[in-house]
Design a protein around this motif. Structure first.
Motif, PDB file in Angstrom:
ATOM      1  N   THR A 156       0.851  -1.201   0.000  1.00 19.56           N
ATOM      2  CA  THR A 156       0.000   0.000   0.000  1.00 19.56           C
ATOM      3  C   THR A 156       0.878   1.240   0.000  1.00 19.56           C
ATOM      4  O   THR A 156       0.620   2.207  -0.725  1.00 19.56           O
ATOM      5  N   ASN A 200       2.547   1.597  -3.406  1.00 23.63           N
ATOM      6  CA  ASN A 200       1.576   2.120  -4.380  1.00 23.63           C
ATOM      7  C   ASN A 200       1.461   3.629  -4.280  1.00 23.63           C
ATOM      8  O   ASN A 200       1.439   4.345  -5.280  1.00 23.63           O
ATOM      9  N   SER A 201       1.354   4.110  -3.049  1.00 22.91           N
ATOM     10  CA  SER A 201       1.137   5.540  -2.849  1.00 22.91           C
ATOM     11  C   SER A 201       2.391   6.344  -3.197  1.00 22.91           C
ATOM     12  O   SER A 201       2.296   7.450  -3.711  1.00 22.91           O
ATOM     13  N   LYS A 251       2.667   5.432  -7.204  1.00 23.72           N
ATOM     14  CA  LYS A 251       1.420   5.377  -8.006  1.00 23.72           C
ATOM     15  C   LYS A 251       1.529   4.277  -9.054  1.00 23.72           C
ATOM     16  O   LYS A 251       0.981   4.377 -10.151  1.00 23.72           O
ATOM     17  N   GLN A 294      -2.499   4.095   4.321  1.00 22.79           N
ATOM     18  CA  GLN A 294      -3.837   4.269   3.755  1.00 22.79           C
ATOM     19  C   GLN A 294      -4.075   5.721   3.339  1.00 22.79           C
ATOM     20  O   GLN A 294      -4.586   6.008   2.259  1.00 22.79           O
ATOM     21  N   GLN A 342      -2.113   6.671   0.306  1.00 23.64           N
ATOM     22  CA  GLN A 342      -2.738   6.200  -0.926  1.00 23.64           C
ATOM     23  C   GLN A 342      -3.788   7.211  -1.410  1.00 23.64           C
ATOM     24  O   GLN A 342      -3.916   7.464  -2.606  1.00 23.64           O
TER      25      GLN A 342
END
Length: 365
Positions: free
Chosen positions: A15, A18-19, A22, A241, A244
């Motif tokens: 996570t 990803n953030s 991207k 979180q 993200q």
């Protein structure tokens, strides 16, 4: 700069990746959803570049970059091939520093592989696997050089050092905590590429409620901070979180979102600042009509070697460097005005480049 993001399954590692990038690495609530290391290249945020580019009316801005590698989740026994262990350990050897994501949030919906949240236990699990893997590397090298060492003093000295490092690791210590006698031992240690020699940044992954006070009231975060202080590591608090969500916003929305949360910087900003501190890095700048660009170098780098980052010819044929501090240049509004005020200096080959120097290299090949 290459940073490997590691952590046990379900601590928020993918996570976070990803953030930061991207890159949309598959993130699911089960172990080993990141089997091949995902690689993302992230520009280093640097407001100085835009200001200088506006001054020069540059056609292009090129920031410094960090390469993030999201490495498959690790479990106990990885050094013996459990889970995806061997793959994990070979991928992590290639990085400059390790970003170790540790879970400091409670959430019954997200399974923890060991059944409960305990960041120090998680850190120990990964550290032990790294130690076991390093011991294996040392054993192979000792076996390879052992026979030849009988007739070679230098090799005998190396084998003796390898045995001392191995004994130190077998006591449960990390290589970076070992006291080395001199520069020769330091050079040899660096050449071994041991995992436990690499610098570590701990990313304490918290829930949204613990973000505003930087985890001050979170006992898990405090234990990680204490551990990091004892082990010459960096630590920063992040909510993967939230990161993200931030990643989906444009710059203006991002600033408003952070302000609403009572924050001044994103997790990416914190991570980059921590990695630059830990690795002793800084950025110098080049500016012109064609391009304004940031170049990352080690603190203490001299002008010819800094020039070599641009092209080897610059280092080989180095004559001198014209240097001006970026803020002085902005205040004067033109390079000519800065020169007239005596703010542009001519520096030779012994000049140690500073963060924020705007440099024009003179060379002849």
């Amino acid at each position: 700069m290459k940073l490997g993001i590691v952590g046990l399954p379900n601590v928020g590692k993918s996570t976070l990746f990803n953030s930061l990038t991207k890159a949309g690495a598959e993130s699911a609530n089960y172990p080993f959803c990141t089997i091949d290391p995902n690689i993302g290249v992230v520009p280093v945020p640097d407001p100085r570049l835009k200001l200088l580019a506006d001054l020069y009316d540059s056609q292009k801005i090129t920031p410094a970059v960090i390469e993030f590698v999201d490495i498959a989740g690790l479990v106990k026994g990885a050094s013996k091939g459990e889970g995806l262990g061997n793959q994990f350990l070979s991928n992590i050897r290639e990085v400059d520093a390790i970003v170790h994501v540790v879970r400091c949030f409670e959430d019954g919906n997200v399974i923890h592989v060991d059944g409960s949240v305990d960041p120090l236990r998680d850190i120990e699990t990964i550290n032990l696997e790294l130690i076991f893997s390093d011991i294996e590397i040392l054993e192979r090298r000792i076996a390879k050089n052992g026979k030849a060492a009988f007739n070679n003093k230098e090799l005998a000295k190396e084998v003796d050092f390898l045995k001392r490092v191995k004994a130190f690791l077998e006591d449960g210590n990390l290589a970076r905590k070992m006291e080395l006698a001199d520069e020769d031992e330091e050079a040899l240690m660096s050449s071994l590429n041991l995992l436990t020699w690499k610098p570590v940044i701990f990313a304490a992954n918290v829930g949204e409620d613990d973000l505003a006070d930087d985890g001050k009231n979170n006992a898990h975060v405090q234990s990680v901070r204490h551990f990091a202080a004892e082990n010459a590591s960096e630590v920063f608090v992040i909510c993967a979180q939230i990161e993200q969500e931030i990643a989906e916003l444009d710059d203006d929305e991002k600033a408003m979102f952070l302000e609403d949360l009572g924050l001044t910087e994103s997790g990416l900003d914190k991570l980059i600042a921590a990695s630059y501190r830990l690795l002793g890095l800084l950025s110098y700048l080049t500016a012109g009509v064609t391009e304004t660009r940031a170049w990352t170098i080690k603190a203490g780098t001299k002008a010819p070697q800094a020039a070599g980052k641009i092209h080897s010819d610059f280092e080989r044929g180095f004559i001198r460097a014209e240097v001006v501090n970026y803020q002085d240049l902005l205040d004067c509004r033109t390079y000519t005005a800065a020169k007239e005020k005596g703010l542009v200096r001519l520096e030779g080959k012994d000049y140690v480049v500073k963060d924020g120097d705007v440099i024009l290299f003179r060379f002849n090949v």
